[in-house]
Structure formats: C-alpha cells, structure tokens
Design an enzyme around this catalytic site. Structure first.
Site, mmCIF file in Angstrom:
data_model
loop_
_atom_site.group_PDB
_atom_site.id
_atom_site.type_symbol
_atom_site.label_atom_id
_atom_site.label_comp_id
_atom_site.label_asym_id
_atom_site.label_seq_id
_atom_site.Cartn_x
_atom_site.Cartn_y
_atom_site.Cartn_z
ATOM 1 N N ASP A 226 -6.532 -4.080 -38.429
ATOM 2 C CA ASP A 226 -7.623 -4.124 -39.037
ATOM 3 C C ASP A 226 -8.366 -5.527 -38.967
ATOM 4 O OD1 ASP A 226 -9.580 -3.121 -40.284
ATOM 5 O OD2 ASP A 226 -8.894 -2.861 -42.374
ATOM 6 N N ALA B 74 -13.064 -6.063 -54.114
ATOM 7 C CA ALA B 74 -12.559 -4.881 -54.398
ATOM 8 C C ALA B 74 -12.564 -4.014 -53.120
ATOM 9 C CB ALA B 74 -13.306 -4.310 -55.644
ATOM 10 N N LEU C 28 -8.270 0.479 -52.122
ATOM 11 C CA LEU C 28 -6.912 0.661 -52.733
ATOM 12 C C LEU C 28 -6.690 -0.252 -53.600
ATOM 13 C CD1 LEU C 28 -4.741 1.338 -49.380
ATOM 14 C CD2 LEU C 28 -6.377 3.204 -50.592
HETATM 15 N N1 LIG Z 1 -4.420 -15.124 -49.853
HETATM 16 C C1 LIG Z 1 -5.787 -15.028 -50.047
HETATM 17 N N2 LIG Z 1 -6.224 -16.354 -50.217
HETATM 18 C C2 LIG Z 1 -7.642 -16.252 -50.407
HETATM 19 N N3 LIG Z 1 -8.417 -15.136 -50.462
HETATM 20 C C3 LIG Z 1 -7.947 -13.870 -50.250
HETATM 21 C C4 LIG Z 1 -6.332 -13.884 -50.076
HETATM 22 N N4 LIG Z 1 -6.020 -12.711 -49.676
HETATM 23 C C5 LIG Z 1 -7.142 -11.810 -50.010
HETATM 24 N N5 LIG Z 1 -8.221 -12.737 -50.262
HETATM 25 C C6 LIG Z 1 -9.822 -12.369 -50.476
HETATM 26 O O1 LIG Z 1 -9.672 -11.020 -50.789
HETATM 27 C C7 LIG Z 1 -10.189 -10.072 -49.855
HETATM 28 C C8 LIG Z 1 -9.710 -8.688 -49.758
HETATM 29 O O2 LIG Z 1 -8.245 -8.683 -49.438
HETATM 30 P P1 LIG Z 1 -7.521 -7.904 -48.705
HETATM 31 O O3 LIG Z 1 -8.231 -7.501 -47.753
HETATM 32 O O4 LIG Z 1 -6.126 -8.332 -48.708
HETATM 33 O O5 LIG Z 1 -7.470 -6.484 -49.746
HETATM 34 P P2 LIG Z 1 -7.594 -5.027 -49.467
HETATM 35 O O6 LIG Z 1 -7.500 -4.591 -50.744
HETATM 36 O O7 LIG Z 1 -6.543 -4.767 -48.477
HETATM 37 O O8 LIG Z 1 -8.942 -4.716 -48.901
HETATM 38 P P3 LIG Z 1 -9.301 -3.960 -47.681
HETATM 39 O O9 LIG Z 1 -8.627 -2.772 -47.444
HETATM 40 O O10 LIG Z 1 -10.818 -3.821 -47.477
HETATM 41 O O11 LIG Z 1 -9.289 -4.954 -46.118
HETATM 42 C C9 LIG Z 1 -10.251 -11.020 -48.429
HETATM 43 O O12 LIG Z 1 -11.464 -10.411 -47.632
HETATM 44 C C10 LIG Z 1 -10.377 -12.191 -49.033
HETATM 45 O O13 LIG Z 1 -11.616 -12.657 -49.180
#
Ligand SMILES: Nc1ncnc2c1ncn2[C@@H]1O[C@H](COP(=O)(O)OP(=O)(O)OP(=O)(O)O)[C@@H](O)[C@H]1O
Length: 636
Positions: free
Chosen positions: A429, A273, A276
């Site tokens: 990032d 989580a 956003l």
């Molecule tokens: N394609 C994927 N396959 C496996 N795990 C994933 C994938 N995309 C995201 N995750 C998991 O979900 C987590 C959060 O994803 P992501 O960073 O895209 O979300 P976010 O909402 O943008 O989070 P943040 O803003 O903190 O970076 C990643 O750190 C990873 O552990």
C-alpha cells in the site's frame, strides 16, 4: 577504558543523563534498573521508584552516526512496563471487559531490539516538534458503528439494506429504458458517477470494515467500473477519529498500565486517523519520541459480524447477474479480503512485518523503517519510533528543504523494484501517506499492516514470464500465465492469444517518446482481462497498482521522470540472469531441438507446403480470418 558506576536515586536524573549523552559521544551505556522506596524527588511519581545502574564505557570508536548524519545513542526502553509487572512477569489486563492475566515477560521476550533502542538525538529538544497543519479530524460519535454496544441485528439490517440499494441503483444505471429522453453513454457515465459518490458515502456510514474494503476495491480496476474505483480511492483521507478518552482507556486495557505510567507525554490529538486506527505522538519516560497506533475500540467484534454478512453477500453476488454472477470469483475475492482484514488488525503482525522489512533494507542507507517498541506493543496497540518526514507528494515542503526531487522519485521506484525482484517482501500500500522523506533524503516507510510476499518459486515463474514478454512470444506468455495461476486454461485460448499478441505488439513496442504510462498499460491489461478467463491474484493487482501509484508520484516529483530509465538496470540484470540460466543445459537442448526441427522440415516438405501448414494451424487457432468471395454472388 574508563568505567563509571553511577547509582541514581531519582528517575528524572537518569533521563537527564541520557539526554546529556550528546557530550559523551564516545561513551557507550549499559544499564539495569532496580526498584527501591522513593524518598525524595517528584511527588507526582508513584511510591515505588527505580535505581538505575548506569555503566559507561569508553568505546574504541566514537558512537555511531545515523545514516542521516544524526548521531544515535542506545537507551533502555523496558523500564516502565517492568514497573508495572509483578515478579512473575504477569499483569492483570482488561480484555473485552474481562480481567485476564497477560504474560508481559513473554511479550517482551519476542523482541531483541526492545532492550536497546536507537534514539535520534540530533533533534536535541525533549519536546515533540510542532506538526504543520495538524488536521482537525471529524469525530466518529455520530456513527452507529462507533457505538460499542451496536446491536448485531441492527447491523445485519444496515448492511443488507445497503446491498439491496446498491443492486437497485446498478440495475437502473444499466437499464437503457430508465433514461428519460433516451439513453446515451454520457448520461450513463453521469449516473454511474452519482452512484459511485453515494457508494462512498454509504461505505463511510457503514464504518471501518467497509471503508477498508472500499480502499481495497479502489485497487481493482479489473473488477469494478472506473467511476467506482476513482470515488473509492477518495476514502483514503476522510476517516473519522475517536475521542482521546477512548484512546487512553483502550491503551490502558491493552498495555496493562495507565497512560501516565507508560508515557512521559501523550498527545491527545491524533496526527492521523485511518479506517482501522489512529496515531498519537508520545514521549517515553526515557525521552524516546514515539508514535502510538491505537486500534479502533470494538473493531474485532465489528469485523466478526461484518465478515459473516460479507460472506453471505459474496455468495449472493456469485448468483446475481447484476454483480457479474458466475463470471466472477466473488467467494475467492471474499476469502482474500477476509485474510487481509484480519491480518491488518493484528498489530503484532504489523510489528513483525516492520522488523522484517527493516532487515531487508539494512544495507540500504536511503530507506528508513521505524523501530518497533515491543514493550509498548500488543495486538491492538503498536508503538513505533517517531520518524517524521515530509510526505513524498508535498512538493512545496520538499522544495523548501531543498531536496532533490528527481533523486527521491528514482529512490521510490528503486526501493520497490528491490522489494519485488530481490527480497520478495513488499509494501502492498505505498500511497503517498505511507511514504515520507527524511532530512538526508532517505525514504521513510510507514504502515506495515498490508504486505505482500512473492515466494521464490513464484519469482522464478515471474522471471520466465518477463523473459517471454521480452521475446514477444504470445504462446510462451500464456503458458507462463497459466503456470502462475493468473490464467485459467480453458478449451479455446485463441482469443486470449490474440489479446496477448496485441498487447505485446502494440503496448510494448513503442518508441521511447510514445511510451505509455505504466498506469495506462495496467488499465489496458485489466481491460483485456475483463472478458477473458484471467483471474489476477491480489498480489498481482497490488503490484500493478503500487507501480502505477509510484509512477504517478514520480511524474509529480520530476517532469523528466522515466520509469524505464530507473528500471532498466534491474531488467538488464534479470535478462542476464535468465540468459545465464539458459546458457547451460537448456540452451544445448534448445539448439538441438531447433536443429531437429530444421532437418525434419527441410527433408520432409518444401517450404511452401510448410508455410501452408502454418496457415492452417493459425486458421484452426482462430488467429487468421479468411475472406471468401463467393463467385456466384458477384456474377449475379
Ligand atoms: N513512525 C512514525 N513516525 C512518524 N509518523 C508516523 C509514524 N507512523 C505513522 N505515522 C503517521 O501516521 C500516519 C498514519 O499511519 P499508518 O499509515 O501506519 O496508519 P494506518 O492506520 O495504517 O493508516 P492507513 O490504513 O490509512 O495507511 C502516517 O501517514 C504518518 O503520517
């Protein structure tokens, strides 16, 4: 070439056929779907079912083997959305409580990869693998901002009381008289730390917009005190999750179909989580394992209210002495943040970024970027290929897999150098949560919401700057910084020139064993910039921050890690490029100018006079100080 035509009466049979693909590695599939009335099969499915028209052909070479050694197969991904679409390609969707007709066909058309997607089959199982240490995330229910009917007046009060409290705290931290028993720097640091921790808690209470802003601010040591920056960096891992009911309801509204129709399996507990949104794992009906990134419901509305307030806050900061007043461009900083925030909640944009990033690295087998499933993607829901890996900072897990840590560290830096110096499109990032390692030690990138771009003319100027630094020529460095708009040309640049010269002489001239870390150099740069007319565009601060983060990761992964060693071939390539450019007309021009200078100096004045003129110039520029002994004073 063998051609087999198969018509299956049941959806599940087709999935089986796809899953059995491992026995038919040298067959390629193309398939089409037509609907017909279901007579038998799984009663839980809808009355309308599909007829898969599967054509299998023997290919000349065996099916492709993925870069990680796992074979890949091609499967259709668009069948389930089609199930829900009327023939005109339009579906009814609930958007912000009102029914809207959405053209799904148009959405699907956006992507050429959607019809055929790669699936990793080496993993064999139809199930999602267990996730180690699945964190139980705190729930967002106790936070007022999570309430979709949050009153905008209440919000204004909450936000402004936070700003005023912050101002009072900073005033007290800075006021020497406010320290019982006398002021000392240690006491002030202590107080600042307390304010910083209060700030982090308040930001968390204020919710997504402020959490994201806090995370962005944690990259700006040029703007905020060290204690604040350190504390805000902790926001990365403490963000509450929303309930699975909310997530399911939201996905249904966004994609226009209930979860059961979209996915064969959908995991209620998110694997992550963030401020956003949150990430759930799922399996498509064709067996593809995916992750579904779901945006926080009501986020756009909250952003609209918050950004209106933030604009007023920026204007207030601009006038306020407590917040640096006119010496900071708070309005400019607000504009930059607002653009980044709105971009980050547009998942279509994130999907396009992922596609572009993947294209940029298509020839580099050790970088992996998850595929986007466009048929299951909308502005607020993003579905990606599930590419699990070991997070780059999880040393124990990396060692358990027997991975070569030093190679991983080099790859992380090298991939970033390629982005900055070659493709010009970079991940803004790259914190350890967004980088993982696959089975073949390839780097997996996640999260493409915040990407930076360095246009080619900026890259040219950066190259010039780099060359001026290499030549240790402070004047040229300053001119290049002005060209890059990182420095405002004010009347008297002497103090800037001294700072730059100091930087060039002291920080970049150390022997390899006393080399400073990039992070320290970045800090010094920001410190030098604090009282000077520098205005680092966010792109710069992101790049500096990213390199120091990656350098930190490198040091954790490998005690002998050296950034310089990895970067050296790239730097050499750049210098060669620059020298080649110079070898043409520029070099001829430069030699002619030097010859002219030499001739006119030798003819017009003896060398001592020339030296005096140089001194006078330096004096005028403030680069020299004269110590004058007043004789009368000594005599008396
Ligand atoms: N394609 C994927 N396959 C496996 N795990 C994933 C994938 N995309 C995201 N995750 C998991 O979900 C987590 C959060 O994803 P992501 O960073 O895209 O979300 P976010 O909402 O943008 O989070 P943040 O803003 O903190 O970076 C990643 O750190 C990873 O552990």
């Amino acid at each position: 070439m063998a051609a087999i035509l198969a018509s299956q009466g049941c959806y599940c049979h087709n999935i089986d056929l796809i899953n059995q693909g491992r026995d038919m590695d040298n067959l390629s599939f193309s398939s089409s779907i037509s609907s017909f009335e279901r007579k038998t099969c799984n009663p839980t499915l809808t009355n309308k079912e599909f007829r898969f028209h599967v054509e299998a052909r023997q290919t000349e070479s065996p099916s492709r083997v993925g870069t990680n050694g796992r074979s890949v197969k091609m499967v259709p991904a668009s069948e389930v959305v089609k199930r829900n679409n009327p023939p005109n390609g339009k579906v009814n969707k609930m958007v912000n409580g009102t029914k809207q007709v959405i053209n799904v066909a148009g959405l699907a058309k956006k992507n050429s990869t959607s019809a055929l997607v790669k699936a990793l089959k080496g993993k064999g199982s139809n199930e999602l693998p267990p996730v180690e240490e699945l964190k139980v995330l705190p729930s967002d229910e106790s936070f007022s901002w999570a309430n979709e009917n949050y009153n905008s007046w209440q919000r204004i009060i909450d936000v402004w009381s936070f700003v005023l409290s912050l101002q009072i705290r900073i005033l007290f931290d800075n006021a020497k008289w406010a320290y019982l028993g006398g002021f000392s720097e240690d006491k002030q640091k202590n107080r600042r730390r307390k304010t910083a921790s209060w700030l982090r808690e308040s930001v968390l209470q204020l919710g997504p917009t402020f959490i994201k802003l806090g995370q962005l601010s944690s990259t700006r040591s040029d703007l905020f005190p060290r204690e604040f920056v350190d504390e805000l960096a902790k926001l990365q891992d403490r963000v509450p999750a929303f309930s699975p009911e909310k997530a399911r309801h939201f996905i249904k509204n966004e994609l226009g179909a209930p979860i059961e129709q979209l996915f064969k399996t959908f995991e209620d507990r998110p694997i992550a989580a963030a401020s956003l949104g949150q990430v759930h794992r799922a399996i498509l009906h064709n067996g593809e394992k995916v992750v579904v990134k779901v945006q926080r419901p009501g986020l756009k509305r909250l952003f609209d209210i918050d950004l209106r307030n933030l604009k007023l806050i920026a204007e207030y900061f601009q006038r306020s002495e407590t917040f640096g007043g006119p010496t900071r461009d708070w309005i400019g900083i607000y504009d930059e943040c607002a653009t980044i925030l709105y971009q980050e909640i547009d998942y279509i944009n994130e999907g396009k970024n992922a596609d572009r990033f993947r294209r940029d690295f298509r020839n580099i087998k050790w970088v992996r970027v998850p595929l986007v499933f466009w048929d299951y993607t909308a502005t607020k829901v993003l579905t990606l290929e599930y590419v699990p890996g070991v997070k780059i900072n999880e040393l124990k897990a990396l060692d358990l897999q027997g991975y070569n840590r030093s190679q991983i560290a080099s790859r992380a830096i090298e991939a970033y150098l390629i982005q900055i110096l070659k493709t010009g499109f970079f991940h803004a990032d790259p914190h350890p949560g967004n980088l993982a390692v696959d089975l073949d030690e390839a780097l997996i990138y996640y999260d493409f919401g915040m990407m930076g771009e360095i246009k080619s003319f900026t890259r040219e100027r950066l190259l010039d700057l780099f060359y001026a630094v290499y030549e240790k020529d402070a004047k040229k460095v300053i001119q290049r910084l002005i060209d890059l708009e990182a420095l405002q040309p004010t009347g008297d640049m002497s103090s800037v020139r001294r700072s730059v010269q100091f930087f060039l002489d002291n920080l970049l001239s150390q022997s390899p064993d006393q080399q400073q870390t990039l992070a320290a150099i970045g800090e010094d740069l920001f410190a030098i910039a604090q009282d000077q007319p520098f205005r680092f565009p966010s792109t710069f601060t992101f790049v500096i921050r990213a390199f120091s983060t990656l350098e930190g990761i490198g040091n954790i992964l490998d005690p002998d890690f050296s950034f310089v060693k990895v970067a050296a071939p790239y730097a050499q390539e750049l210098l060669d490029l620059k020298q080649q450019q110079q070898s043409g007309t520029q070099l001829v021009e430069q030699i002619r100018k030097q010859a002219d200078d030499a001739r006119s100096s030798t003819m017009s004045m003896p060398s001592r006079v020339q030296r005096i003129e140089e001194f006078v110039k330096q004096l005028e520029a403030g680069d020299l100080k004269l110590r004058v002994r007043v004789l009368e004073v000594i005599i008396s």
